[in-house]
Structure formats: C-alpha cells, structure tokens
Write an enzyme that holds these catalytic residues in place. Sequence first.
Site, PDB file in Angstrom:
ATOM      1  CG  ASP A  32      -3.494  -3.967   5.048  1.00  0.00           C
ATOM      2  OD1 ASP A  32      -2.574  -3.128   5.169  1.00  0.00           O
ATOM      3  OD2 ASP A  32      -4.564  -3.700   4.484  1.00  0.00           O
ATOM      4  CD  GLU A  33      -5.757  -5.778   1.200  1.00  0.00           C
ATOM      5  OE1 GLU A  33      -6.847  -6.292   0.910  1.00  0.00           O
ATOM      6  OE2 GLU A  33      -5.550  -4.544   1.121  1.00  0.00           O
ATOM      7  CB  ALA A  34       2.661  -7.007   2.219  1.00  0.00           C
ATOM      8  CG  HIS A  35      -1.426  -9.575  -1.887  1.00  0.00           C
ATOM      9  ND1 HIS A  35      -1.581 -10.265  -0.698  1.00  0.00           N
ATOM     10  CD2 HIS A  35      -2.630  -8.976  -2.132  1.00  0.00           C
ATOM     11  CE1 HIS A  35      -2.812 -10.099  -0.250  1.00  0.00           C
ATOM     12  NE2 HIS A  35      -3.466  -9.321  -1.102  1.00  0.00           N
ATOM     13  CG  HIS A  49      -2.053  -1.004   1.137  1.00  0.00           C
ATOM     14  ND1 HIS A  49      -3.210  -0.791   0.419  1.00  0.00           N
ATOM     15  CD2 HIS A  49      -2.166  -2.244   1.688  1.00  0.00           C
ATOM     16  CE1 HIS A  49      -3.998  -1.853   0.540  1.00  0.00           C
ATOM     17  NE2 HIS A  49      -3.384  -2.756   1.296  1.00  0.00           N
TER      18      HIS A  49
END
Length: 534
Positions: free
Chosen positions: A339-342, A276
């Site tokens: 979060d969401e550190a894909h 993000h």
Amino acid sequence: MRRRRLLFSLLLVAAAGLGTAAVPPPGAARAATLAATPLDQVVPAPASVREGGDAYTLGDRTRIRVPDGSGEAKRIASSLAGLLRPATGFDLPVTTKDGRDGIVLRLGGSGTRGLGGEGYRLTSGARGITISAARPAGLFHGVQTLRQLLPADAERQRARRAPWRIAGGTIADAPRYAYRGAMLDVSRHFFTVGQVKRYIDQLAMYKINKLHLHLSDDQGWRIAIASWPRLASYGGSTQVGGGPGGSYTKDDYREIIRYAAARYLTVVPEIDMPGHTNAALASYAPLNCNGQAPPLYTGTSVGFSSLCVPKKETYDFVDDVLRELAAMTPGRALHIGGDEAHSTSHDDYVTFMDKVQPLVAKYGKSVIGWHQLTGAHPAKGAVAQYWGYDKTGTAERTQVVDAARRGTQLILSPADRAYLDMKYDKNTPLGLSWAGYVGVQRSYDWDPGSYLDGAPAGSVLGVEAPLWSETLSTSAHIEYMAFPRLPGIAELGWSPARTHDWDDYKVRLAAQGPRWDALGIDYFRSPEVPWPAR
C-alpha cells in the site's frame, strides 16, 4: 415478535445495571433465574437458536466431561475450568468419564454434521450442557458462547454469590466466512508479547480466527532476522514520537504464535513493501538506490520511502526475510503489504510485485497484499485486502472488482467502516480521522457480501478490523479503540446475513458492557449503545 424480543432484551439490560447484593434478598435468586441470558443474546449472533426447556444450574457438584479423551478437548476443558473456578468457588473437576450431567465437551457425533471445522452445537437442559463439534476449534468457539450465557461476574477473579444458570435450548452455529481477522500495528508503536497476548484473549472471545501482525514500517522493524540483524537492533530501536521501540526475538514470535494457536487464531505476519520501508532502508545502506542510509524516522507521514527496485540486493534481502519468516510461521499466508507506495513508479511497483510473489510461493506460502496489489499481477491464489472507502474512486474499486472476477479473493477492511483507529467522533482523544468518524453503528451497519458492487459473492474470503497505532501506545489505548467496535466486525464475519439488524445488535452489544467491566477492558461507552447503568 421482533418488538417483543427487543423489549425483553432491553429489560434484561436494564436489570443488569441494578447490581447484585452480597447477600441476595428473598426472591432474588428466582428473579435472576428468570433473567438468565437468552440463547440468542450472544455476540456474534448464532446461526440457529431453538430456545426452551429447563435451565441448567452450575453447582459445586458440576464436572466438566471430555468423554473421548482428546488432548485438545481436555486442554479446552481445563481452560474453561480455570476460567470459572475463581468466580464460582467450585472445584469443577475435568474427567474423561462419559455422562449426561455437568458440562460435556464432545468431539464428533451425528449432531456435528454440516458444522464444518469451526462450528459447534450447544444443548442446555436441566441435567447439563453438551457442546459438540467436529473439530477442537468448534469446541473452543462453543465455550466462548457458553461464557456469554453465564452472568458477567463469571469473568471475575474472585468468588461471588450468584445463581450460575444457563438458559435451556439448543444452538447450532457455524461461521459465514473462513477469514475473520484483526490487525495490530506493532511498528509505529511497539507492543510487548504480554500486550499482544492480552489482545489475543479479547479477540478469541468473539471468534476472531486471524491475527494480522504489521511487523515493519517506516517507524520500526519488529522481528529478528538472523541474516540481516540490524533490522531489529537498529531499525527496531525507536517508534513514533522517538520512544525506545523494541522488537521480537524469534522465540518471542514463536510464543505469540503458540499462544494464538491455543486459542485457534492463526498469525498472519506482514512485512510491508516496497513502501513503508524506512526502518529497513536506515538499517542497510545498500537497499537504497543512492547507497546512502536515511535517518531513522519517528513521524507519521506515509508514502515517502521505497526499496530500490532495480537492485539485486533488494531481492536478496526480500528472499532472506521471507525465508526466515516462513520458517517461523505455521500459517499458510504471508502479507507483503504493497500500500501507499507513492515513491515507487507504477512500472517499478509491477516489476517488484512480479518478482516478490514467486518468492512467497518458493517458501510454501500464499500471498496476501493490500488491494493496490490488484494494480499489478496478483499471483494465482493471492488475496487482496481492500481498505478503500465507501466512496473510493470508481477506477480503483473497478480494478479490485475486476481482479475478483478473475479469481483473486478479497478480505474486506474498508477504512471508513472497519479501521478501529478512526475516531468515534470529534471528541475522541485517540485515533485519526482521515477516513472520517466511525461510530459504532457505522462500523457494524454494512454487508461484506454486497459491499463491492460487481464482486462475486464467493470472492469474499472474510473481513478484518485493522488497528493502526500512530496514537496508541498502551493496552488501554488498544481496548478503548477496539471496544465496542471489534465485536461488530466479528459478527459480520461470523453470523448469517439474515441476523444483521442494528436495533437488535446494539442491545446484545450493551449487555457485553458488564462483562468488559469484569475483565478490566477499558472500552468507549458510545452514546449509540444503551449501556446498563454501572
């Protein structure tokens, strides 16, 4: 007994919808007196209520007394007077002279034992009302309860004829959880200082005590950092859809903190990382592994960006940002996202969090991170914010529960219960639905103490209602998605578990509708709630 109380409450809601004539007919004042709001009909539900005795009538001779002369207590008293003067037309002078008549705000005393730093005792009788508390925050929360015990017209900015009466009895009240938060995403769409202040006022009414500001994301960087000025000037220059964006100067941010603190909310700032982060990556090329800055981003996808974990420049950047943010933030916590550190490998994610958490401690703060932090090594004292679903995979929930058993505290924000940006139903014009539809009953009908099977009850620090802004760009949008769900999350955080009952709550919630109308709050009139007729 519950059925009798529920029937009485329903009658009150129905009566509220009949309206008030400009010149009351004979007997109208007595009817309104009989319909004075019972002490147990407020939101959040009080911990203890003992009803009975004569009601108190607010009149043109009412004084607001602050007998101990405390500066904070006088400020709370002045705020109450300022709130009530326009609607009542009464002078309501604030005095430090002691007395048992009028409205008395009292700090300390034997009646405040066991109420903690945020609890209060409210006693109402024929001669007056006394709100006592051990700390100013408790007085402030007691005043919010008093507001709900007055007719909804007390919130209006013009005088109206009304019997300003408060039912007799005693409330002894204190919160269940220390952390009762709401998050506002100012990154995807930017909200001005004035818009944030408006939301703070609404949060304070329901005894929320934490404002989590999501200050950075792919679409925008919203806080000035002197050592990295392009973060705000360039990274904050746009938003979802390509609008002009915006950012807060340091003075803006301090003003938000000051305004929140005056309403006993602590600001928890979030800089989301290592994912993000496109707004930061676009602002400074060296933060990218390839040394090339990507373009600014105005879409709504997630998981595609990452700080360059191996580079020294990354930690110089993080250190500077945390140092400047910590210096501006009086609260104990800094939220570091996670979060969401894909686009970050697991090993890199663990390495990054192991290096960043000590930087937070270096500046005297404690870590909050989204629950993916539990997949790394949460630092001692770190708090994980759970945003999974009821049916999130067993492995992920187990990871969070195991961390809680090892001492990591939890803030609960399940997406399919507490996310205020989820659509109410398929016809909701705003919001998203990736976590499903979240109606008013669903957002209320869960217990934080037992939500994560196996997590020690003492590991739950509290609850938070996040509001993401992919589809929200105005205060009216914020209010439509937050109300009527926000008060339910506030009640889960404040009220004892034994008070939790949807059939009772929906009636108390319905009675808030006329108050929101008076305040100009643009709320969703959910068919699940028996609203009074307008």
